[in-house]
Design a protein around this motif. Sequence first.
Motif, short mmCIF file in Angstrom:
data_model
loop_
_atom_site.label_atom_id
_atom_site.label_comp_id
_atom_site.label_asym_id
_atom_site.label_seq_id
_atom_site.Cartn_x
_atom_site.Cartn_y
_atom_site.Cartn_z
N LYS A 1 -0.49 9.74 5.96
CA LYS A 1 0.22 8.57 6.48
C LYS A 1 0.07 8.50 7.99
N THR B 1 0.85 -1.18 0.00
CA THR B 1 0.00 0.00 0.00
C THR B 1 0.89 1.24 0.00
N PHE B 2 0.31 2.34 -0.47
CA PHE B 2 1.06 3.59 -0.60
C PHE B 2 0.18 4.73 -0.10
#
Length: 123
Positions: A65, A58-59
Amino acid sequence: QVQLVESGGGLVQAGDSLRLSCAASESTFSNYPMGWFRQAPGKEREFVAAIAWSGVPTFYADSVKGRFTISRDNAKKTVYLQMNSLKPEDTAVYYCAADPDGDYMTTEAWGSWGQGTQVTVSS
């Protein structure tokens, strides 16, 4: 093109959580990566998160984040975006996208888009 339908947006207060869902029409959903983007008023659409066909890797954009989590259920042909610790600057229309070709962080790479769901975070 893949037909995508987002849901789960709404009006929340800062610090609250929301989970967005994106349902796909294609039986080949499990074959391709999926992504989430967002667009705030007067701003360009920006990358939020992406997930590989298998669920990993995943990014995430740096701005989300540690607060947002993307996941998928291939049996349900659905991708999710769990959003925690929401901030007013997260206010935007959130779009899911399917089947990228190229740099997944750019809008140009994605061939199919949903209609978007509004997320509004009040301070």
